[in-house]
Design a protein around this motif. Structure first.
Motif, mmCIF file in Angstrom:
data_model
loop_
_atom_site.group_PDB
_atom_site.id
_atom_site.type_symbol
_atom_site.label_atom_id
_atom_site.label_comp_id
_atom_site.label_asym_id
_atom_site.label_seq_id
_atom_site.Cartn_x
_atom_site.Cartn_y
_atom_site.Cartn_z
ATOM 1 N N UNK A 332 13.252 -29.384 -12.191
ATOM 2 C CA UNK A 332 12.053 -28.707 -11.689
ATOM 3 C C UNK A 332 10.836 -29.617 -11.714
ATOM 4 N N UNK A 333 10.729 -30.460 -12.731
ATOM 5 C CA UNK A 333 9.548 -31.322 -12.861
ATOM 6 C C UNK A 333 9.764 -32.713 -12.277
ATOM 7 N N UNK A 334 10.906 -32.932 -11.631
ATOM 8 C CA UNK A 334 11.222 -34.271 -11.117
ATOM 9 C C UNK A 334 10.589 -34.491 -9.750
ATOM 10 N N UNK A 335 9.812 -35.536 -9.620
ATOM 11 C CA UNK A 335 9.265 -35.960 -8.324
ATOM 12 C C UNK A 335 10.086 -37.164 -7.864
ATOM 13 N N UNK A 336 10.999 -36.936 -6.963
ATOM 14 C CA UNK A 336 11.946 -37.975 -6.581
ATOM 15 C C UNK A 336 11.234 -39.145 -5.915
ATOM 16 N N UNK A 337 11.630 -40.327 -6.322
ATOM 17 C CA UNK A 337 11.168 -41.561 -5.707
ATOM 18 C C UNK A 337 12.388 -42.306 -5.163
ATOM 19 N N UNK A 338 12.154 -43.149 -4.170
ATOM 20 C CA UNK A 338 13.250 -43.866 -3.524
ATOM 21 C C UNK A 338 12.914 -45.353 -3.451
ATOM 22 N N UNK A 339 13.958 -46.158 -3.518
ATOM 23 C CA UNK A 339 13.785 -47.607 -3.427
ATOM 24 C C UNK A 339 15.008 -48.211 -2.751
ATOM 25 N N UNK A 340 14.779 -49.066 -1.776
ATOM 26 C CA UNK A 340 15.869 -49.827 -1.183
ATOM 27 C C UNK A 340 16.055 -51.125 -1.936
ATOM 28 N N UNK A 341 17.307 -51.424 -2.307
ATOM 29 C CA UNK A 341 17.537 -52.618 -3.115
ATOM 30 C C UNK A 341 18.974 -53.076 -2.930
ATOM 31 N N UNK A 342 19.276 -54.240 -3.495
ATOM 32 C CA UNK A 342 20.613 -54.818 -3.450
ATOM 33 C C UNK A 342 21.389 -54.361 -4.679
ATOM 34 N N UNK A 343 22.487 -53.614 -4.462
ATOM 35 C CA UNK A 343 23.303 -53.102 -5.564
ATOM 36 C C UNK A 343 24.712 -53.685 -5.541
ATOM 37 N N UNK A 344 24.897 -54.845 -4.914
ATOM 38 C CA UNK A 344 26.248 -55.385 -4.758
ATOM 39 C C UNK A 344 26.853 -55.826 -6.080
ATOM 40 N N UNK A 345 26.040 -56.132 -7.089
ATOM 41 C CA UNK A 345 26.573 -56.617 -8.371
ATOM 42 C C UNK A 345 26.063 -55.753 -9.516
ATOM 43 N N UNK A 346 26.052 -54.441 -9.301
ATOM 44 C CA UNK A 346 25.486 -53.567 -10.331
ATOM 45 C C UNK A 346 26.332 -53.510 -11.601
ATOM 46 N N UNK A 347 27.596 -53.939 -11.512
ATOM 47 C CA UNK A 347 28.440 -53.933 -12.701
ATOM 48 C C UNK A 347 27.927 -54.901 -13.768
ATOM 49 N N UNK A 348 27.228 -55.926 -13.331
ATOM 50 C CA UNK A 348 26.740 -56.937 -14.278
ATOM 51 C C UNK A 348 25.334 -56.646 -14.775
ATOM 52 N N UNK A 349 24.740 -55.567 -14.326
ATOM 53 C CA UNK A 349 23.398 -55.214 -14.773
ATOM 54 C C UNK A 349 22.488 -54.913 -13.604
#
Length: 780
Positions: A332-349
């Motif tokens: 209810x209190x969440x104001x969603x924000x969005x970001x475009x980014x590179x997630x190809x190596x998210x397993x490493x951090x």
């Protein structure tokens, strides 16, 4: 709509009908009148349609040019819908002749594509005289309005290097930055900024919204206590149901009404972020001065207490995210924000910290990362690897070839047993609905009601262990189809196989199997190198609007996945008993229409009919041969010959080796060989020129480096790429215009794109202002 007709016999006086019944044999007059009833009915219907044919909106296709004659329009050829729109808008466009809005509406009518008209003189950099300043739209001098910031670029302005969202439009149809004059000849479908040039940008790819389905949960990470406003929990999601990278697109939307724009209320110009184009990281980022995440992404709630869930209606954006309504209080209190980014190596951090209520999107490979601050919010999104949310994403392809969420014609329910399958909560699984087909008392239609993933193992069905393998035994014909507007994915544990309950029961018409609107793909335990369909002891196998996953798609490291054959059908039809082979009467017809398939290996005792389809063995134009065949024999591909082939609009990525052939509109990227080259005929096709063995052929083209060689190129040759099998504009013009119906060769020739380009050029000569040069530029 015509009214029902009264049969001619019932119009006769009673005395004649009575006398007719007394004859021997009875009713000869009724039989005679029945023979002419069809012609009478056609005449009656034609008279009933006369009123509808007075109007362009309701008339038949053949009437359109006659109505155009009344308006004095130039006759065009091509897709009936575009011709109808051209005539319907003739008067409105002539009234606005010479305006940018008229040009844009004209292009949309004649092509059916999203378009954008840009007067490129506005992009020329020039020195402004202080006594004659060029005003902005608001009437004030540049930078004079209160709402104007340093990040807002008037047309012809300089680039704000601190705003990536604005820079993301550089080189696009919405580029408003200043350029020096480009004086090169404008003959190459490229944007040339110069005084007389008017660019008409066209988005040719079709954007498809994949209906809502659960994403793949790739991990839920507890980052520990974090300072405000960072998220403590991160949920990682992949959007494609088969765990593949997918490029995300936005969808076309009507522009907001703007009385100040050319065209105003009638045809406002296309706006940025409202066209079927690739999503760009900077444009979907919240807080960027020129960012517009609301035009790309929407977060909504669905009713997860209903079975099946409700409230999964798609918004007019490229990416929809549906959270469970039972957890609405947690957000209810969440104001969603969005970001475009590179997630190809998210397993490493993570490259950057994630805020609480932030959704990070990688539009290049179709990944989401959602940051939340509480355990309740985390559990509302996923528990372990089980997702509790739904997503819908938009992808693109050149046209309706393969499995897509298209509108489908209703099927005849009378005389058939209809079973409904669904992977949604409360639905019956496809595996369960495939049971007991050997005991059916009438033809069976199984309709899949969603676009999710449906595991299927025919080996788990009762009575399928037969003939030394596994096959579905059919007492009657089977139709397996997607519901209207859906594209389900069927993940196979083993190859599909079909046979009648008893071989002697097979006739020239039954049993038949029809697959419609489905995406068939191998599962985790599927034998490597096996075909998706390994047996078709049937009268007819129809593959209509399907994708029999060919493999070869791009992986996340940009390598290519292994290829997957589609069909492997041997002589003998899979029967182990000689008596069954002798009793089996039909010669199976294999019909493939508007589908994408892997390699087809079919021996000679079948018939193969392919229309408007792609057959992919992974070998494109100029690739070295590796022993794989797009179409070849199943038993001995190197030395044998495949079943007789009839085709109309075919793109084959790999060699073709068949016993007999006939057809038109083929693009064969590798060697083509036919055993019986004295019979049959091929027209309006392209061959590689690599020692082809051809039958009589007419109006065909050949590759090679000789003087008459025609260059063939595709936008992309890998399955899954947005421009897969689309003819590149750099292909020889004869390939693009001299196929069947004077249009393109290959699987997408039925789209009549060459006619669209020609029609647009014809009309532009009529509507273009004096001294203005049109540049038609394809964007996708």
């Amino acid at each position: 709509m015509s009214t029902p007709t009264v049969p001619l016999f019932d119009r006769l006086p009673e005395i004649y009908r009575t006398r007719d019944a007394e004859q021997s044999p009875a009713y000869p007059l009724r039989a005679y009148l029945g023979a002419i009833e069809e012609a009478f009915g056609a005449l009656h219907d034609d008279i009933g349609r006369l009123y509808d044919n007075l109007f362009i909106d309701t008339c038949e296709d053949w009437v359109v040019p006659y109505l155009g004659d009344l308006l004095g329009t130039t006759h065009l050829k091509g897709e009936p819908r575009t011709l109808r729109a051209d005539v319907a808008d003739t008067i409105a466009l002539r009234r606005r002749k010479g305006t940018l809005g008229a040009i844009e509406r004209l292009a949309a009518d004649l092509t059916g594509w999203a378009c954008r008209g840009v007067e490129l003189r506005e992009n020329l950099g020039w020195r402004q005289h202080l006594n004659h300043q060029r005003p902005d739209a608001g009437g004030l001098p540049p930078w004079g309005g209160e709402s104007i910031t340093r990040f807002m670029v008037p047309r012809g302005g300089t680039a704000p290097v601190r705003d990536p969202a604005s820079l993301a439009l550089l080189g696009t149809p919405f580029d408003s930055f200043a350029y020096t004059a480009d004086v090169k000849p404008a003959v190459d479908d490229v944007r040339h900024v110069n005084l007389p040039n008017l660019a008409i940008f066209l988005w040719r790819l079709a954007a498809w919204q994949w209906p809502a389905l659960p994403p793949l949960v790739k991990g839920v990470t507890d980052l520990g206590a974090q300072p405000v406003p960072l998220a403590r929990f991160v949920v990682r999601l992949d959007l494609h149901p088969l765990d593949r990278p997918v490029q995300l697109f936005n969808i076309a939307r009507p522009a907001d009404l703007d009385l100040g724009a050319s065209g105003g209320v009638v045809a406002p110009l296309t706006r940025p972020d409202a066209v079927p184009d690739l999503m760009r990281d900077a444009r979907i980022t919240t807080g960027a001065p020129a960012g517009r995440p609301d035009a790309y992404v929407r977060v909504d709630f669905f009713d997860d207490t209903a079975a099946p869930p409700t409230g999964l209606d798609l918004a007019n954006v490229g990416l929809n995210i549906f959270l469970p309504q039972s957890a609405q209080a947690a957000f209810a209190a969440t104001a969603w924000q969005f970001r475009g980014d590179n997630l190809c190596a998210w397993e490493t951090g993570l490259r950057q910290p994630v805020a609480d209520g932030e959704i990070v999107i990688d539009p290049d490979i179709g990944r989401l990362l959602i940051g939340v601050g509480t355990a309740a919010q985390r559990d509302a999104l996923a528990t372990g690897a089980v997702p509790h949310l739904y997503t819908s994403f938009t992808y693109a392809s050149p046209g309706p070839v393969g499995a897509h969420p298209v509108v489908r014609a209703p099927f005849e329910r009378t005389g058939a047993e209809v079973r409904e399958a669904s992977a949604l909560p409360g639905g019956t699984s496809l595996q369960a609905q495939m049971d007991n087909l050997d005991a059916a008392t009438q033809p069976v239609v199984i309709e899949i009601q969603d676009s999710g993933v449906h595991p299927l193992d025919i080996g788990a069905l009762a009575g399928t262990a037969i003939d030394g393998g596994v096959s579905v035994r059919l007492a009657h014909s089977l139709t397996l189809r997607a519901a209207d507007g859906h594209r389900p994915v069927i993940v196979l544990a083993r190859a599909l196989g079909f046979r009648p309950v008893d071989a002697v029961d097979a006739t020239l018409d039954a049993p038949a199997v029809r697959l419609e609107g489905l995406h068939l793909a191998p599962g985790a335990g599927f034998a490597a190198g096996s075909a998706l369909i390994g047996r078709a002891a049937l009268a007819r196998l129809e593959i209509i609007g399907c994708t029999l996953d060919p493999g070869g798609h791009a992986l996340r490291d940009d390598s290519r996945a292994p290829m997957t054959p589609a069909l492997h059908l041997e002589d003998g039809y899979g029967f182990t008993q000689a008596a069954d082979r002798d009793a089996f009467a039909p010669t199976p017809d294999i019909v493939v229409q508007r589908s994408v398939t892997g390699a087809i290996a079919v021996d000679e005792r079948y018939r193969l009919d392919i229309a408007d389809s792609i057959v992919d063995a992974g070998l494109g134009v100029g690739d070295p041969a590796n022993g794989s065949f797009a179409i070849g024999a199943a038993t001995d591909p190197a030395n044998g010959w495949a079943a007789p082939l009839q085709f109309q609009g075919l793109t084959a990525f790999g060699p073709v080796r068949v016993s007999r052939v006939g057809g038109a509109g083929g693009l064969f990227a590798q060697r083509f060989e036919v055993l019986d080259n004295q019979h049959g005929c091929i027209k309006w096709s392209w061959f590689s020129g690599d020692a082809d063995r051809l039958p009589p052929n007419h109006f065909c083209l050949h590759g090679g480096d000789d003087a008459g060689g025609a260059r063939l190129a595709f936008t992309a040759e890998r399955f899954g790429d947005p421009g897969y099998a689309q003819l590149a504009r750099g292909s020889d013009v004869r390939i693009r215009t001299r196929g069947p119906d004077d249009d393109a060769m290959g699987a997408f020739g039925f789209l009549l794109e060459a006619h669209k380009w020609t029609n647009l050029q014809v009309r532009l000569r009529e509507f273009m202002p004096v001294g203005v040069r049109p540049l038609v530029v394809p964007v996708t």
